[in-house]
Design a protein around this motif. Structure first.
Motif, PDB file in Angstrom:
ATOM      1  N   SER A   1       0.986   7.595  -0.438  1.00  0.00           N
ATOM      2  CA  SER A   1       1.749   7.612  -1.686  1.00  0.00           C
ATOM      3  C   SER A   1       1.989   6.208  -2.233  1.00  0.00           C
ATOM      4  O   SER A   1       2.755   6.030  -3.174  1.00  0.00           O
ATOM      5  CB  SER A   1       3.091   8.327  -1.466  1.00  0.00           C
ATOM      6  OG  SER A   1       2.886   9.653  -1.029  1.00  0.00           O
ATOM      7  N   GLY A   2       1.336   5.212  -1.622  1.00  0.00           N
ATOM      8  CA  GLY A   2       1.448   3.833  -2.109  1.00  0.00           C
ATOM      9  C   GLY A   2       2.555   3.032  -1.479  1.00  0.00           C
ATOM     10  O   GLY A   2       2.845   1.906  -1.909  1.00  0.00           O
ATOM     11  N   GLY A   3       3.191   3.569  -0.445  1.00  0.00           N
ATOM     12  CA  GLY A   3       4.272   2.860   0.219  1.00  0.00           C
ATOM     13  C   GLY A   3       3.778   2.008   1.377  1.00  0.00           C
ATOM     14  O   GLY A   3       2.575   1.952   1.674  1.00  0.00           O
ATOM     15  N   GLU A   4       4.720   1.376   2.052  1.00  0.00           N
ATOM     16  CA  GLU A   4       4.395   0.461   3.146  1.00  0.00           C
ATOM     17  C   GLU A   4       5.348   0.702   4.308  1.00  0.00           C
ATOM     18  O   GLU A   4       6.555   0.885   4.117  1.00  0.00           O
ATOM     19  CB  GLU A   4       4.538  -0.984   2.668  1.00  0.00           C
ATOM     20  CG  GLU A   4       4.261  -2.033   3.714  1.00  0.00           C
ATOM     21  CD  GLU A   4       4.511  -3.448   3.206  1.00  0.00           C
ATOM     22  OE1 GLU A   4       4.199  -4.395   3.959  1.00  0.00           O
ATOM     23  OE2 GLU A   4       5.024  -3.595   2.082  1.00  0.00           O
ATOM     24  N   VAL A   5       4.810   0.740   5.515  1.00  0.00           N
ATOM     25  CA  VAL A   5       5.617   0.840   6.717  1.00  0.00           C
ATOM     26  C   VAL A   5       5.743  -0.562   7.310  1.00  0.00           C
ATOM     27  O   VAL A   5       4.758  -1.170   7.722  1.00  0.00           O
ATOM     28  CB  VAL A   5       4.994   1.815   7.735  1.00  0.00           C
ATOM     29  CG1 VAL A   5       5.801   1.819   9.041  1.00  0.00           C
ATOM     30  CG2 VAL A   5       4.943   3.226   7.158  1.00  0.00           C
ATOM     31  N   LEU A   6       6.973  -1.068   7.356  1.00  0.00           N
ATOM     32  CA  LEU A   6       7.202  -2.432   7.819  1.00  0.00           C
ATOM     33  C   LEU A   6       7.206  -2.547   9.333  1.00  0.00           C
ATOM     34  O   LEU A   6       7.038  -3.639   9.876  1.00  0.00           O
ATOM     35  CB  LEU A   6       8.527  -2.943   7.255  1.00  0.00           C
ATOM     36  CG  LEU A   6       8.664  -2.932   5.722  1.00  0.00           C
ATOM     37  CD1 LEU A   6      10.005  -3.525   5.302  1.00  0.00           C
ATOM     38  CD2 LEU A   6       7.522  -3.709   5.078  1.00  0.00           C
ATOM     39  N   GLY A   7       7.408  -1.424   9.998  1.00  0.00           N
ATOM     40  CA  GLY A   7       7.409  -1.459  11.451  1.00  0.00           C
ATOM     41  C   GLY A   7       8.122  -0.257  12.022  1.00  0.00           C
ATOM     42  O   GLY A   7       8.584   0.621  11.300  1.00  0.00           O
TER      43      GLY A   7
END
Length: 411
Positions: free
Chosen positions: A201-207
């Motif tokens: 969906s265009g998001g980012e997982v930072l950790g």
């Protein structure tokens, strides 16, 4: 399912039925129902860690379904409910299921909360050619690698919860995520599916960080998640671990600056923790007692019997038992193959499921709902917990069949 009665025995039964006069109609209605009785087995966690979700609530829901079915449809055959505690042990669950099928004439088993238990009972059910409608467990293994033509994953699965939350929240603009995950199969599976949904969906997982089950101190975990700078903290655990994580988020004010998402949370958790602690948390449910008039009316009856509002699993058990019995009545038989084929052809719209249908992999897909937990000031009383944020259609919530790992798909 029981083998068809031999022709000679059928003739004797029909002759006896004719002599019986006034009872004739009822006996003919029961023709094709083994022993003239349909037996439903509720195999639940009656005393363990899942007893609040399952237990007496599952039994009550099943019995309500039977009572309503008999009163409204007057089937012409008897319906019985038997119950047992599987103790969250696969050997106990499998042994009980085998005994029910072999010696007690049970036709369908439901609930089986705990995914390991569900898989064990599914294997026995396939071997005995009966029906299993899973309303408690939600592992995607049940409808993927270990799918069975005799098993329906009816209420929910981890994919639908994680995918719906990850995709919907990211599309709403909260697109930087961090996960706090329990270090066993449930948590890892939820994190994996949610990560895919966020990134697609265009998001980012930072950790993410993984904690042991039953961790005693969540302060360091939640503070680490807070310091990540993520918009959303996805909590991928359940039970006591979920409760401790959410309590810490509230205690440190983390929930005031970042969105807390309970990836496997339910109304049962909200009720246990209270609105003061859970306010603002986002979660997905397939059923909420106040979602419409039909749900309200049934839930009020359930509360009169149990003292509490039903959760999603309770409503799913009522729906599963009702639809199974309706299929047996319409067909005039409790033969497993016939009933399962009929169920796969139906669109299910009732107090539990909207736009429901059973796919070739055994998954019953239906609309699910993104809720935000109300603040104490917003709540109008006990059990008034949720604000609806979005309805997620079935086709967007569940794993696409194109990604299925079930051998029954396209076989």
């Amino acid at each position: 399912m029981h083998k068809p009665i031999k022709t000679s025995l059928c003739a004797i039964a029909l002759l006896a039925s004719a002599v019986a006069g006034a009872a004739d109609g009822a006996k003919q209605d029961a023709k094709g129902i083994s022993g003239g009785t349909v037996k439903i087995g509720v195999l639940a966690d009656m005393s363990g860690i899942f007893s609040d979700l399952s237990g007496e609530g599952a039994v009550t829901a099943a019995r309500m379904a039977v009572d309503d079915f008999v009163a409204e449809q007057k089937p012409g055959f008897k319906v019985e409910v038997v119950t047992a505690d599987h103790q969250n042990k696969t050997d106990v669950a499998a042994s009980r299921a085998r005994e029910w099928y072999d010696t007690e004439g049970v036709d369908m088993i439901t609930d089986v909360i705990n995914s390991a238990v569900a898989l064990a009972v599914s294997e026995v059910t396939r071997d005995k050619d009966r029906v299993l409608m899973v309303t408690g467990a939600g592992s995607t293994t049940i409808n993927n690698e270990q799918c069975s033509p005799n098993t329906i994953l009816y209420a929910w699965d981890t994919y639908s919860l994680a995918n719906s939350l990850g995709r919907t929240i990211t599309e709403q603009g909260h697109d930087r995520w961090y996960f706090v995950t329990v270090d066993y199969a449930l948590g890892k599976s939820i994190e994996y599916d949610a990560t895919k949904a966020v990134e697609n969906s265009g998001g980012e997982v930072l950790g993410s960080l993984h904690h042991p089950m039953g961790a005693s101190d969540f302060a360091s975990f939640m503070l680490q998640a807070q310091s990540s700078g993520a918009d959303v903290i996805g909590i991928a655990n359940a039970g006591g671990d979920l409760h401790n994580a959410v309590r810490v988020a509230n205690e440190f004010g983390i929930n005031q600056s970042q969105k807390i998402v309970g990836l496997a949370a339910s109304m049962t958790d909200v009720h246990a923790l209270g609105l003061e602690v859970t306010q603002g948390m986002l979660l997905v449910e397939g059923f909420y007692w106040a979602q419409d008039d039909a749900a309200r009316q049934w839930s009020k009856r359930f509360k009169e019997k149990t003292g509490k509002m039903p959760n999603m699993l309770n409503a799913a058990t009522y729906s599963a038992v009702t639809n199974y019995l309706s299929a047996a009545k319409e067909l005039g038989t409790d033969d497993a193959d016939a009933v399962l084929a009929h169920l796969h052809e139906q669109e299910i719209n009732d107090l539990f499921a909207k736009n429901g249908r059973i796919r070739p992999d055994g998954q019953m897909v239906h609309d699910v709902y993104l809720y935000e937990v109300k603040s104490p000031k917003e709540s109008e009383g006990e059990w008034d917990y949720y604000k609806l944020r979005e309805t997620v259609p079935a086709e967007k919530a569940y794993q696409p069949l194109s990604e299925s790992r079930c051998p029954l798909v396209n076989s």
